[in-house]
Design a protein around this motif. Structure first.
Motif, PDB file in Angstrom:
ATOM      1  N   ALA A 299       8.144 -48.593 -77.041  1.00 40.95           N
ATOM      2  CA  ALA A 299       9.115 -48.333 -75.980  1.00 40.95           C
ATOM      3  C   ALA A 299      10.345 -49.219 -76.137  1.00 40.95           C
ATOM      4  O   ALA A 299      11.485 -48.760 -75.940  1.00 40.95           O
ATOM      5  CB  ALA A 299       8.467 -48.561 -74.618  1.00 40.95           C
ATOM      6  N   LEU A 300      10.152 -50.466 -76.496  1.00 43.94           N
ATOM      7  CA  LEU A 300      11.274 -51.377 -76.710  1.00 43.94           C
ATOM      8  C   LEU A 300      12.138 -50.931 -77.882  1.00 43.94           C
ATOM      9  O   LEU A 300      13.370 -50.994 -77.825  1.00 43.94           O
ATOM     10  CB  LEU A 300      10.767 -52.800 -76.934  1.00 43.94           C
ATOM     11  CG  LEU A 300      10.188 -53.515 -75.709  1.00 43.94           C
ATOM     12  CD1 LEU A 300       9.451 -54.781 -76.140  1.00 43.94           C
ATOM     13  CD2 LEU A 300      11.282 -53.854 -74.708  1.00 43.94           C
ATOM     14  N   ARG A 301      11.487 -50.489 -78.960  1.00 42.25           N
ATOM     15  CA  ARG A 301      12.256 -50.030 -80.123  1.00 42.25           C
ATOM     16  C   ARG A 301      13.110 -48.818 -79.769  1.00 42.25           C
ATOM     17  O   ARG A 301      14.269 -48.719 -80.171  1.00 42.25           O
ATOM     18  CB  ARG A 301      11.312 -49.663 -81.273  1.00 42.25           C
ATOM     19  CG  ARG A 301      10.655 -50.825 -81.972  1.00 42.25           C
ATOM     20  CD  ARG A 301      10.042 -50.389 -83.307  1.00 42.25           C
ATOM     21  NE  ARG A 301       9.084 -49.306 -83.162  1.00 42.25           N
ATOM     22  CZ  ARG A 301       7.791 -49.456 -82.922  1.00 42.25           C
ATOM     23  NH1 ARG A 301       7.295 -50.686 -82.792  1.00 42.25           N
ATOM     24  NH2 ARG A 301       6.979 -48.420 -82.833  1.00 42.25           N
ATOM     25  N   VAL A 302      12.538 -47.890 -79.009  1.00 42.89           N
ATOM     26  CA  VAL A 302      13.230 -46.625 -78.742  1.00 42.89           C
ATOM     27  C   VAL A 302      14.235 -46.747 -77.602  1.00 42.89           C
ATOM     28  O   VAL A 302      15.351 -46.217 -77.686  1.00 42.89           O
ATOM     29  CB  VAL A 302      12.196 -45.520 -78.425  1.00 42.89           C
ATOM     30  CG1 VAL A 302      12.890 -44.226 -78.004  1.00 42.89           C
ATOM     31  CG2 VAL A 302      11.311 -45.262 -79.632  1.00 42.89           C
ATOM     32  N   MET A 303      13.872 -47.462 -76.530  1.00 45.04           N
ATOM     33  CA  MET A 303      14.697 -47.467 -75.320  1.00 45.04           C
ATOM     34  C   MET A 303      15.343 -48.811 -75.002  1.00 45.04           C
ATOM     35  O   MET A 303      16.151 -48.894 -74.080  1.00 45.04           O
ATOM     36  CB  MET A 303      13.860 -46.994 -74.125  1.00 45.04           C
ATOM     37  CG  MET A 303      13.408 -45.542 -74.250  1.00 45.04           C
ATOM     38  SD  MET A 303      12.534 -44.914 -72.788  1.00 45.04           S
ATOM     39  CE  MET A 303      13.829 -44.951 -71.547  1.00 45.04           C
ATOM     40  N   GLY A 304      14.979 -49.852 -75.715  1.00 44.16           N
ATOM     41  CA  GLY A 304      15.626 -51.136 -75.497  1.00 44.16           C
ATOM     42  C   GLY A 304      15.017 -51.926 -74.350  1.00 44.16           C
ATOM     43  O   GLY A 304      14.037 -51.488 -73.719  1.00 44.16           O
ATOM     44  N   PRO A 305      15.587 -53.092 -74.036  1.00 42.64           N
ATOM     45  CA  PRO A 305      14.984 -54.035 -73.079  1.00 42.64           C
ATOM     46  C   PRO A 305      15.260 -53.692 -71.617  1.00 42.64           C
ATOM     47  O   PRO A 305      16.025 -54.362 -70.925  1.00 42.64           O
ATOM     48  CB  PRO A 305      15.638 -55.368 -73.467  1.00 42.64           C
ATOM     49  CG  PRO A 305      16.994 -54.966 -73.961  1.00 42.64           C
ATOM     50  CD  PRO A 305      16.815 -53.641 -74.639  1.00 42.64           C
ATOM     51  N   ARG A 306      14.624 -52.652 -71.129  1.00 42.97           N
ATOM     52  CA  ARG A 306      14.805 -52.279 -69.724  1.00 42.97           C
ATOM     53  C   ARG A 306      13.476 -52.151 -68.992  1.00 42.97           C
ATOM     54  O   ARG A 306      13.344 -51.429 -68.024  1.00 42.97           O
ATOM     55  CB  ARG A 306      15.606 -50.977 -69.597  1.00 42.97           C
ATOM     56  CG  ARG A 306      15.185 -49.834 -70.473  1.00 42.97           C
ATOM     57  CD  ARG A 306      16.329 -48.848 -70.624  1.00 42.97           C
ATOM     58  NE  ARG A 306      17.610 -49.504 -70.583  1.00 42.97           N
ATOM     59  CZ  ARG A 306      18.186 -50.131 -71.612  1.00 42.97           C
ATOM     60  NH1 ARG A 306      17.609 -50.122 -72.786  1.00 42.97           N
ATOM     61  NH2 ARG A 306      19.325 -50.752 -71.454  1.00 42.97           N
ATOM     62  N   PHE A 307      12.483 -52.888 -69.472  1.00 47.08           N
ATOM     63  CA  PHE A 307      11.143 -52.773 -68.907  1.00 47.08           C
ATOM     64  C   PHE A 307      10.705 -54.067 -68.224  1.00 47.08           C
ATOM     65  O   PHE A 307      10.994 -55.168 -68.689  1.00 47.08           O
ATOM     66  CB  PHE A 307      10.129 -52.420 -70.005  1.00 47.08           C
ATOM     67  CG  PHE A 307      10.399 -51.091 -70.652  1.00 47.08           C
ATOM     68  CD1 PHE A 307       9.937 -49.920 -70.078  1.00 47.08           C
ATOM     69  CD2 PHE A 307      11.144 -51.021 -71.824  1.00 47.08           C
ATOM     70  CE1 PHE A 307      10.205 -48.687 -70.669  1.00 47.08           C
ATOM     71  CE2 PHE A 307      11.409 -49.794 -72.422  1.00 47.08           C
ATOM     72  CZ  PHE A 307      10.940 -48.625 -71.841  1.00 47.08           C
ATOM     73  N   VAL A 308      10.003 -53.889 -67.095  1.00 46.01           N
ATOM     74  CA  VAL A 308       9.366 -54.979 -66.370  1.00 46.01           C
ATOM     75  C   VAL A 308       7.957 -54.508 -66.033  1.00 46.01           C
ATOM     76  O   VAL A 308       7.782 -53.358 -65.611  1.00 46.01           O
ATOM     77  CB  VAL A 308      10.112 -55.333 -65.064  1.00 46.01           C
ATOM     78  CG1 VAL A 308       9.396 -56.456 -64.321  1.00 46.01           C
ATOM     79  CG2 VAL A 308      11.558 -55.722 -65.354  1.00 46.01           C
ATOM     80  N   GLN A 309       6.965 -55.376 -66.210  1.00 44.30           N
ATOM     81  CA  GLN A 309       5.600 -55.001 -65.844  1.00 44.30           C
ATOM     82  C   GLN A 309       5.196 -55.724 -64.570  1.00 44.30           C
ATOM     83  O   GLN A 309       5.502 -56.907 -64.391  1.00 44.30           O
ATOM     84  CB  GLN A 309       4.602 -55.367 -66.948  1.00 44.30           C
ATOM     85  CG  GLN A 309       3.178 -54.980 -66.591  1.00 44.30           C
ATOM     86  CD  GLN A 309       2.182 -55.200 -67.702  1.00 44.30           C
ATOM     87  OE1 GLN A 309       1.087 -54.652 -67.683  1.00 44.30           O
ATOM     88  NE2 GLN A 309       2.537 -55.993 -68.685  1.00 44.30           N
ATOM     89  N   ILE A 310       4.526 -54.999 -63.687  1.00 43.43           N
ATOM     90  CA  ILE A 310       3.925 -55.645 -62.522  1.00 43.43           C
ATOM     91  C   ILE A 310       2.438 -55.341 -62.500  1.00 43.43           C
ATOM     92  O   ILE A 310       1.987 -54.326 -63.023  1.00 43.43           O
ATOM     93  CB  ILE A 310       4.577 -55.211 -61.180  1.00 43.43           C
ATOM     94  CG1 ILE A 310       4.379 -53.703 -60.904  1.00 43.43           C
ATOM     95  CG2 ILE A 310       6.043 -55.603 -61.134  1.00 43.43           C
ATOM     96  CD1 ILE A 310       3.195 -53.372 -60.029  1.00 43.43           C
ATOM     97  N   TYR A 311       1.694 -56.259 -61.900  1.00 37.33           N
ATOM     98  CA  TYR A 311       0.273 -56.033 -61.654  1.00 37.33           C
ATOM     99  C   TYR A 311       0.028 -56.291 -60.180  1.00 37.33           C
ATOM    100  O   TYR A 311       0.452 -57.316 -59.630  1.00 37.33           O
ATOM    101  CB  TYR A 311      -0.573 -56.971 -62.519  1.00 37.33           C
ATOM    102  CG  TYR A 311      -2.000 -57.161 -62.040  1.00 37.33           C
ATOM    103  CD1 TYR A 311      -2.880 -56.078 -61.935  1.00 37.33           C
ATOM    104  CD2 TYR A 311      -2.468 -58.426 -61.699  1.00 37.33           C
ATOM    105  CE1 TYR A 311      -4.184 -56.261 -61.504  1.00 37.33           C
ATOM    106  CE2 TYR A 311      -3.778 -58.617 -61.275  1.00 37.33           C
ATOM    107  CZ  TYR A 311      -4.630 -57.541 -61.175  1.00 37.33           C
ATOM    108  OH  TYR A 311      -5.915 -57.722 -60.742  1.00 37.33           O
TER     109      TYR A 311
END
Length: 521
Positions: A299-311
């Motif tokens: 996902a990072l390779r394709v869409m770049g740094p726009r991810f945040v994970q929550i638990y």
């Protein structure tokens, strides 16, 4: 102070700013939203509903969902959001257990009357139009222009029930998680600190079910006066979401890993890169199920740094730990892969620890049950004091998840406690095996479960979905596992399937896989 006051505040501060969109079409300003919700509240009270009564919302994603939520809170009621994919019989059980009086539905999910209600309202009907009319003349107006005075939000205590969430439970009947105004207000404020800053020109898109985490994120976005976008399809269509983002400005959303995978698949198929993704998406928060390292790296390779994970869990909504955008994108960190496999560090308003069955904290690296304490932890289970006492002890929520903390406070989940395998006296965590198998060429998806065995107690069985056109074999996968994990952890059997069974939220139903194995015996 209740959630209804958030809407009243925005109606005063930015009355003419467009707040809700139906696709790209403006649906309501803050003033109109507040006026319609207040109008609904007045009519609910006029129909005899009193503060604390429960109102079911059984709808597909729809702009009116937000107006109904805040209308119920404006009247001092508690909402019971129900996933639109449930069977009517399941919904009727919830209605009875929640002792709900009214329900708002859309005809596509509830074509017939639901039993046990005083009144059922189709949210797209003229009846709903009348209930949501702003005033006696039907004109939209800010709350300050409304008369009589009882059209203002009903005062409730911060610890009063706001959201009664029924867990999806894999065995038995679901439990009703009681979330208060304080729980949800704390969750909303925490978003800005631990997940993502929000500005008034930001936009939250509701593609995942609004009955769950995605809908809860309306709260921080309303706090910030941001925009709320419901796709015209009411669901997850990657092409539609990319187009919406380009039309309205980069979107934020909450998504299960299965939805993230669909977005990434679409971007890759269309030849879209990080620059294209940045034009459509500001932030994609993911959670609700494991996101394997191989998947987030792709996902990072394709869409770049726009991810945040929550638990988090329904019992501590969206708040336990968070893996920030910076942590996810920090490719230079020496333990980057381990951090990507984690769910991050404790969010600001909670404490997180890992404990043994007696509740004693365990040292870094040692697995045990994950415990959470703080102002987001539920008030308890509805009409179920025994379950409440088992889940919340001395203020700590026993999550049922097994995990370990490292020396820096990063939590890595192993599995649900019920998914732990014990083979020949050794503990095996299915997720560890799944992570390895997903790195094997040609593997699209995998789920690992235990099968009863007279000699070993349990043996590891892997259900594997091959990528299209790829022929996989036991020998190839076995060799791959032996390169990466101990011999005793490798699967004793591989079952190749076209798809894995999943629930409405994208979680793999391992209970069905176990039942399949039992049926073969």
């Amino acid at each position: 102070m209740t959630l209804a006051h958030l809407l009243a505040r925005q109606a005063r501060v930015a009355p003419q700013r467009t707040a809700i969109y139906d696709g790209t079409r403006p649906w309501a300003t803050h003033a109109q939203w507040a006026a319609r919700s207040a109008g609904l509240a007045g009519r609910l009270r006029g129909a005899g509903l009193v503060p604390g009564d429960r109102v079911v919302v059984f709808m597909r994603n729809h702009p009116r969902y937000l107006e109904i939520l805040w209308g119920a809170w404006w009247a001092g009621l508690a909402v019971v959001p129900v996933n639109a994919k449930l069977h009517p019989a399941e919904v009727e059980w919830i209605i009875d257990n929640a002792q709900a009086r009214w329900a708002f539905v859309t005809a596509d999910v509830a074509p017939q009357p639901l039993r046990g209600l005083e009144r059922q309202v189709d949210a797209e009907s003229p009846e709903a139009d009348a209930l949501l009319a702003a005033g006696d003349d039907g004109a939209d107006a800010p709350p300050d222009d409304m008369q009589p005075a009882d059209r203002q939000p009903t005062e409730r205590h911060p610890d009063d029930l706001a959201w009664l969430f029924y867990t999806s439970g894999t065995t038995g009947r679901p439990k009703g998680v009681m979330l208060t105004h304080r729980n949800l207000m704390t969750m909303g404020l925490t978003y800005f600190v631990d997940v993502d800053p929000v500005a008034a020109d930001d936009a939250m898109v509701y593609a995942a079910p609004m009955s769950h985490g995605c809908g809860l994120y309306a709260i921080p976005h309303l706090m910030a006066g941001a925009r709320h976008v419901v796709p015209a399809s009411g669901g997850v269509d990657p092409a539609e979401l990319f187009a919406l983002g380009r039309a309205l400005g980069p979107l934020s959303t909450f998504a299960a890993p299965t939805i993230v995978k669909r977005l990434v698949d679409h971007a890759e198929a269309e030849g879209l890169g990080p620059h294209d993704a940045a034009a459509a998406f500001k932030t994609i928060v993911y959670g609700g199920a494991p996101m394997y390292v191989a998947d987030i790296q792709r996902a990072l390779r394709v869409m770049g740094p726009r991810f945040v994970q929550i638990y988090g869990q329904g019992e501590t909504p969206m708040v336990a730990t968070a893996l920030s955008r910076g942590h996810i994108a920090d490719a230079g960190h020496p333990r980057q892969r381990e951090r990507l496999a984690s769910v991050g560090v404790a969010q600001t308003p909670v404490q997180v620890r890992v404990a043994d069955p007696q509740g004693r904290s365990l040292p870094p690296g040692e697995p045990g049950e994950v415990l959470v304490r703080g102002d987001t932890v539920m008030a308890g289970y509805w009409r179920n004091p025994e379950a409440t006492a088992a889940a919340v002890r001395d203020g700590w929520l026993w999550t049922g998840d097994i995990g370990s903390l490292d020396v820096d406070g990063f939590l890595t989940l192993k599995d649900r406690s019920k998914d732990l395998l014990i083979s020949g006296g050794s503990n095996i965590y299915p997720r560890e095996v799944e992570e390895v198998l997903l790195t094997a060429p040609g593997v699209a998806e995998v789920a690992v479960v235990g099968a009863p065995d007279p000699e070993w107690g349990e043996v590891v069985v892997a259900f594997v979905v091959p990528r299209p056109g790829v022929a996989l074999s036991d020998a190839v996968l076995d060799a791959h596992c032996l390169e990466h994990i101990a011999r005793f952890k490798r699967p004793k059997r591989y079952v190749f399937v076209e798809a894995l069974p999943k629930n409405h939220y994208g979680k793999v139903l391992k209970t069905e896989l176990r039942e399949r194995l039992r049926g073969e015996g």
